[in-house]
Scaffold this active site. Structure first.
Site, PDB file in Angstrom:
ATOM      1  N   GLU A   6    -104.007 -38.297   6.826  1.00 54.06           N
ATOM      2  CA  GLU A   6    -103.847 -39.249   5.527  1.00 54.06           C
ATOM      3  C   GLU A   6    -102.341 -39.850   5.801  1.00 54.06           C
ATOM      4  O   GLU A   6    -101.490 -39.143   5.418  1.00 54.06           O
ATOM      5  CB  GLU A   6    -104.020 -38.668   4.216  1.00 54.06           C
ATOM      6  CG  GLU A   6    -105.191 -38.084   4.075  1.00 54.06           C
ATOM      7  CD  GLU A   6    -106.387 -39.024   3.768  1.00 54.06           C
ATOM      8  OE1 GLU A   6    -106.081 -40.054   3.416  1.00 54.06           O
ATOM      9  OE2 GLU A   6    -107.434 -38.527   3.925  1.00 54.06           O
ATOM     10  N   CYS A  41     -98.196 -43.692  -1.141  1.00 55.04           N
ATOM     11  CA  CYS A  41     -98.828 -44.405   0.073  1.00 55.04           C
ATOM     12  C   CYS A  41     -99.680 -45.699  -0.256  1.00 55.04           C
ATOM     13  O   CYS A  41     -99.585 -46.840   0.344  1.00 55.04           O
ATOM     14  CB  CYS A  41     -99.715 -43.406   0.816  1.00 55.04           C
ATOM     15  SG  CYS A  41    -100.693 -42.662  -0.292  1.00 55.04           S
TER      16      CYS A  41
END
Ligand code: NAD
Length: 493
Positions: free
Chosen positions: A257, A291
């Protein structure tokens, strides 16, 4: 195989030395410690163990020893243990929130939200059923599609949401039957130590282990360890690529990720006053250290000036300060490297012609300063400037005008990243048409970055934003190997 485990003795106080001497964790051999810095004042306030390679070996060994027993437990028994972890998390939430704010910097209210998000994620995981299924069952043939836990998983976590991202990994890994070695970021080890210690009151010995270190080489040693069957990593694209390379020789399973550079596209039919709070929330929550933050805000040229001035007036009302102060709505950046990186991106953007319409370039760091970085809003930002093309991971909001839909989709997709993206409009049909053309793992219409909703959708990036998924049914399967059993019933051998 027994399925019976010895539980940990209760340890009431958080004492990292005690943690590491416990049998469940790797019995750390090294006496060395490293300092944990409070990002608000830049000063050390606690210490964590500087683990050696032997400590990593011990942690992996401990997880390996526990694996067969944990994997053999019936699904509902593992669920029960995870349910107990949920209870423990709620009991620990107050001291944990304070610790998270001290080491990460975020306002206390947001630390509490992060802990509640972790609780919700674990609860959501508990709803998942054993995925084993029978594909065919006739008088002649039975075919079973079974899933088995992959084994020992290294869960490597960054510093922006150390508690939430830890739970994204361990909830599903543990339910699937894997045992775990966790490595938190060198900047935020304390909340993870607290959680691992607390969960070991209700988990069997060796199921959940932790390693802390300031050295990136220890993360690398763990990720490439021959006893690790899967690496579940959240962090930068740069380190994700290294991990993918390191896992190749043993063909370890990996979920990565990674970074993002999300576009937010605001169409001309929205009310500038109503859209402004969404822009501020999507780009500046957690000081932009998300993110999935909106890092390129494309606004239709017809409403660009009105939206910009609404955004500026909201940003001026943000109160930056110590996360422990209840009036603070934006904490500092987490660490010195991050501060210097975002500052340099901002300096370069201004050199490239960007105009600061709110805030200013913060001073260069001195050895004694904290990492407060009040939000900055930019216009006249050029694509080609690092603040637009690369992941800044900070509190700078570049507002960029656009003219046509085709043009803005092309510009939004003109990135190596592909994590998330959003479209904002009252025309839901057109919103969806644009959303499906965005090259990313999740597109939202009139939302940005919601990944813990009731939909139970998995989450992950495409292009350089990642490999694999977390959450949803697919996230669980990421911790399992497929095993097909075919039984021919009619054979006379
Ligand atoms: P990072 O990649 O520098 O570090 C992440 C973790 O990896 C840390 O625990 C670090 O110690 C460890 N590490 C460093 N080098 C390693 C190596 N060679 N092998 C194994 N482990 C190693 O990332 P960061 O600065 O802590 O976090 C910020 C990044 O994380 C941003 O790029 C952000 O977008 C990304 N992120 C992604 C998601 C997502 O879900 N896609 C979520 C949060 C953060």
């Amino acid at each position: 195989m027994t399925g019976k485990f010895e539980s940990h003795k209760n340890t009431k106080q958080i004492d990292t030395k005690k943690i590491h001497k416990g049998r469940t964790y790797s019995p750390f051999l090294t006496p060395s410690m490293f300092s944990v810095i409070n990002p608000y004042d830049g000063k050390p306030f606690a210490e964590a163990h500087e683990c050696s390679e032997s400590d990593v070996d011990n942690a992996v060994h401990s997880a390996k020893q526990a694996f067969s027993g944990w994997a053999a437990l019936p699904w509902h028994e593992r669920s029960e243990r995870i349910k107990s972890c949920c209870d423990v998390l709620m009991q620990e939430r107050k001291p944990l929130a304070t610790m998270l704010t001290k080491e990460q910097g975020k306002p206390l209210a947001q630390s509490n939200m992060e802990i509640m998000g972790s609780y919700m994620w674990m609860q959501r995981t508990l709803g998942r059923q054993n995925p084993n299924k029978v594909l065919v069952d006739t008088d002649e043939l039975r075919v079973e599609h079974r899933y088995k836990p992959v084994g020992v998983v290294a869960c490597i976590v960054p510093w922006n949401f150390p508690v939430l991202l830890l739970h994204f990994k361990i909830s599903e890994a543990l339910l699937a039957g894997c045992t775990v070695v966790v490595k938190p970021s060198e900047f935020t080890p304390l909340s993870t130590l607290h959680i691992v210690q607390a969960y070991n009151k209700v988990l069997p010995v060796g199921v959940l282990n932790v390693i802390t270190s300031e050295k990136r080489s220890i993360g690398k040693y763990l990720a490439s360890h021959p006893g690790i069957d899967k690496v579940s990593f959240t962090g930068s694209t740069e380190v994700g690529k290294l991990i993918l390379g390191d896992s190749a020789s043993s063909l370890k399973r990996v979920t990565l990720e990674l970074g993002g550079n999300d576009a937010m596209i605001v169409l001309s039919d929205v009310d500038p006053k109503k859209i402004a709070p969404h822009i501020v929330q999507a780009s500046l929550f957690n000081g932009g250290q998300i993110c999935l933050a909106a890092k390129r805000v494309f606004i239709h040229q017809d409403i660009f000036d009105q939206v910009s001035s609404e955004v500026v007036s909201l940003v001026k009302g943000i109160k930056c300060g110590n996360g422990l102060d209840r009036k603070t709505t934006c904490g500092p950046l987490n660490n010195a490297q991050q501060y210097s990186k975002v500052r340099q991106f901002l300096v370069d953007a201004v050199k490239d012609g960007a105009e600061i319409i709110s805030g200013s370039v913060p001073p260069e760091l001195t050895p004694d300063s904290g990492y407060l970085f009040p939000p900055v809003v930019l216009k006249n930002v050029k694509e080609g400037s690092r603040i637009v093309d690369e992941e800044q991971f900070g509190p700078v909001v570049p507002l960029i005008p656009f003219g046509s839909i085709d043009e803005v989709i092309k510009r939004a997709n003109n990135t190596t990243m592909g994590l998330g993206g959003s479209v904002w409009t009252n025309d839901i049909i057109q919103g969806e048409q644009i959303a499906v053309r965005l090259e990313c793992g999740t597109s939202w219409v009139n939302n940005h970055a919601d990944i813990i909703g009731p939909d139970d959708a998995p989450f992950g990036g495409i292009k350089s934003s990642g490999v694999g998924l977390e959450g949803g049914h697919e996230g669980l399967l990421g911790f399992m190997n497929t095993h097909i059993i075919k039984i021919v019933k009619t054979s006379k051998i």
